[in-house]
Scaffold this motif. Structure first.
Motif, PDB file in Angstrom:
ATOM      1  N   PHE A 270     -13.876 -21.558 -41.980  1.00  0.00           N
ATOM      2  CA  PHE A 270     -14.098 -21.161 -43.373  1.00  0.00           C
ATOM      3  C   PHE A 270     -13.087 -21.790 -44.336  1.00  0.00           C
ATOM      4  O   PHE A 270     -13.263 -21.703 -45.542  1.00  0.00           O
ATOM      5  CB  PHE A 270     -14.087 -19.638 -43.508  1.00  0.00           C
ATOM      6  N   SER A 271     -12.030 -22.374 -43.839  1.00  0.00           N
ATOM      7  CA  SER A 271     -11.163 -23.128 -44.752  1.00  0.00           C
ATOM      8  C   SER A 271     -10.734 -24.434 -44.096  1.00  0.00           C
ATOM      9  O   SER A 271      -9.553 -24.670 -43.873  1.00  0.00           O
ATOM     10  CB  SER A 271      -9.966 -22.303 -45.214  1.00  0.00           C
ATOM     11  N   PRO A 272     -11.703 -25.265 -43.771  1.00  0.00           N
ATOM     12  CA  PRO A 272     -11.354 -26.524 -43.114  1.00  0.00           C
ATOM     13  C   PRO A 272     -10.968 -27.567 -44.153  1.00  0.00           C
ATOM     14  O   PRO A 272     -11.262 -27.427 -45.334  1.00  0.00           O
ATOM     15  CB  PRO A 272     -12.683 -26.926 -42.462  1.00  0.00           C
ATOM     16  N   SER A 273     -10.316 -28.621 -43.708  1.00  0.00           N
ATOM     17  CA  SER A 273     -10.206 -29.803 -44.566  1.00  0.00           C
ATOM     18  C   SER A 273     -11.467 -30.619 -44.296  1.00  0.00           C
ATOM     19  O   SER A 273     -12.118 -30.464 -43.250  1.00  0.00           O
ATOM     20  CB  SER A 273      -8.961 -30.613 -44.211  1.00  0.00           C
ATOM     21  N   LEU A 274     -11.810 -31.490 -45.227  1.00  0.00           N
ATOM     22  CA  LEU A 274     -12.985 -32.329 -45.014  1.00  0.00           C
ATOM     23  C   LEU A 274     -12.799 -33.197 -43.766  1.00  0.00           C
ATOM     24  O   LEU A 274     -13.712 -33.330 -42.946  1.00  0.00           O
ATOM     25  CB  LEU A 274     -13.215 -33.209 -46.258  1.00  0.00           C
ATOM     26  N   GLU A 275     -11.590 -33.742 -43.618  1.00  0.00           N
ATOM     27  CA  GLU A 275     -11.330 -34.579 -42.429  1.00  0.00           C
ATOM     28  C   GLU A 275     -11.454 -33.752 -41.155  1.00  0.00           C
ATOM     29  O   GLU A 275     -12.037 -34.195 -40.174  1.00  0.00           O
ATOM     30  CB  GLU A 275      -9.918 -35.193 -42.463  1.00  0.00           C
ATOM     31  N   GLY A 276     -10.887 -32.523 -41.178  1.00  0.00           N
ATOM     32  CA  GLY A 276     -10.914 -31.673 -39.995  1.00  0.00           C
ATOM     33  C   GLY A 276     -12.333 -31.332 -39.581  1.00  0.00           C
ATOM     34  O   GLY A 276     -12.688 -31.388 -38.401  1.00  0.00           O
ATOM     35  N   LEU A 277     -13.162 -31.008 -40.577  1.00  0.00           N
ATOM     36  CA  LEU A 277     -14.541 -30.619 -40.291  1.00  0.00           C
ATOM     37  C   LEU A 277     -15.333 -31.804 -39.726  1.00  0.00           C
ATOM     38  O   LEU A 277     -16.073 -31.660 -38.748  1.00  0.00           O
ATOM     39  CB  LEU A 277     -15.198 -30.097 -41.576  1.00  0.00           C
ATOM     40  N   PHE A 278     -15.156 -32.962 -40.331  1.00  0.00           N
ATOM     41  CA  PHE A 278     -15.954 -34.092 -39.864  1.00  0.00           C
ATOM     42  C   PHE A 278     -15.387 -34.739 -38.610  1.00  0.00           C
ATOM     43  O   PHE A 278     -16.139 -35.304 -37.827  1.00  0.00           O
ATOM     44  CB  PHE A 278     -16.207 -35.066 -41.003  1.00  0.00           C
TER      45      PHE A 278
END
Ligand code: ZN
Ligand code: ZN
Ligand code: ZN
Length: 322
Positions: A270-278
């Motif tokens: 629910f609070s990822p960074s864009l880099e972390g999520l992708f």
């Protein structure tokens, strides 16, 4: 999620969507809703306020500024009971009237609200700069250099693209808006993967589609499906038409077992960074689809420390193994 075969005939408290639009198609009636909203004439025990607040007929007519008693009464009666409730003390907004007033507040603000500048994250595909743009109440984050993540399924360069109310942009930097949008996307997705529409609470219909001839070469989407992802989940509310279409790798990250698995390993979905999520979606999640029955097994992690979620053709979970 439930298998919903057809759109229900929607009736809200005896009012069809067509009738609701017709009731609201009048300036005096919308002014009545506006005046009650601004005066805080709401229901007792609503939300955090336990005081019932109502407005008398004469005060309401004075504030809406209609001289003709009969004409005012006619318009007010059209709003009762669906949008306005009449009590012994006077008038207040119904739950539906309050929802409508909130929607007006949500879509108010600058029609062409600006969010300018680049964010402090780099494109997870190519490392290029990411730019935020706001158009038609959609907030889009796009790579300035490469084709982005969605192929032909979104404008070139798109990394994240979702509806975003204009008031939410006020006082937020592009980086803060990005975090907010990621949160909204993941929480909407969590609702929808549970089969609940985040806008209207109706059942959500899920559909899995898998590209049978999927082939991705460097930086080029698949020739067959024109996207970089082989399996997509479409989630659709037939009542209010809220919908999302996302790679299956992303759909499963909003399911409770995956949320817990990832949280224990340092990623709060629910609070990822864009880099972390992708990075998660592109390098830590693998999928394996079967045609008959149409299912997709999604594995997060690898070896002994992995979690596999199998979804059926309606995106319902049919198996969880760890
Ligand atoms: Zn890029
Ligand atoms: Zn394909
Ligand atoms: Zn809905």
């Amino acid at each position: 999620m439930d298998d919903i075969q057809s759109a229900p005939e929607t009736e809200f408290d005896g009012v069809s969507p067509e009738e609701a639009f017709a009731i609201l198609g009048d300036e005096t009636r919308l002014n009545i809703l506006r005046v009650l909203w601004q005066a805080g004439a709401l229901h007792e025990y609503d939300d955090i306020d336990d005081s019932a607040s109502t407005m008398s007929f004469s005060e309401l007519r004075r504030r809406v500024n209609v001289g003709d008693n009969g004409r005012f009464n006619y318009h007010l009666s059209k709003l009762v009971p669906h949008f306005v409730r009449k009590t012994g003390e006077g008038y207040r907004l119904s739950g539906g009237g309050k929802k409508l007033a909130r929607t007006v507040v949500t879509v108010a603000g600058e029609h062409d609200a600006e969010i300018s500048g680049e964010v402090n994250s780099n494109c997870p595909v190519c490392g290029g700069a990411i730019r935020a743009t706001y158009e038609d109440q959609w907030l889009r984050f796009s790579c300035t250099e490469c084709a982005g993540l969605f192929g032909d399924a979104a404008p070139r360069g798109t990394l994240l693209n979702a509806p975003f109310p204009a008031p939410g942009l006020a006082g937020r930097t592009p980086d803060q808006a990005l975090r907010t949008e990621l949160y909204l996307c993941m929480s909407d997705l969590a609702h929808m993967m549970q089969g609940v529409c985040p806008e209207c609470a109706s059942p959500v219909r899920g559909t899995l589609s898998v590209c049978a001839d999927h082939e991705v070469t460097d930086d080029q989407p698949c020739r067959s499906c024109r996207t970089p992802f082989a399996a997509w989940g479409e989630l659709r509310c037939d009542t209010c038409r809220f919908a999302k279409r996302l790679p299956v790798e992303l759909c499963v990250t909003s399911l409770a077992p995956v949320i817990g698995y990832l949280y224990e390993r340092g990623l709060n979905v629910f609070s990822p960074s864009l880099e972390g999520l992708f990075d998660l979606v592109q390098t830590q999640v693998t999928i394996a689809a079967t045609e008959s029955p149409l299912e997709v097994a999604t594995t997060i992690g690898s070896g002994d420390d992995s979690l596999t979620i199998t979804l059926d053709e309606h995106l319902s979970v049919v198996d969880i193994s760890q």
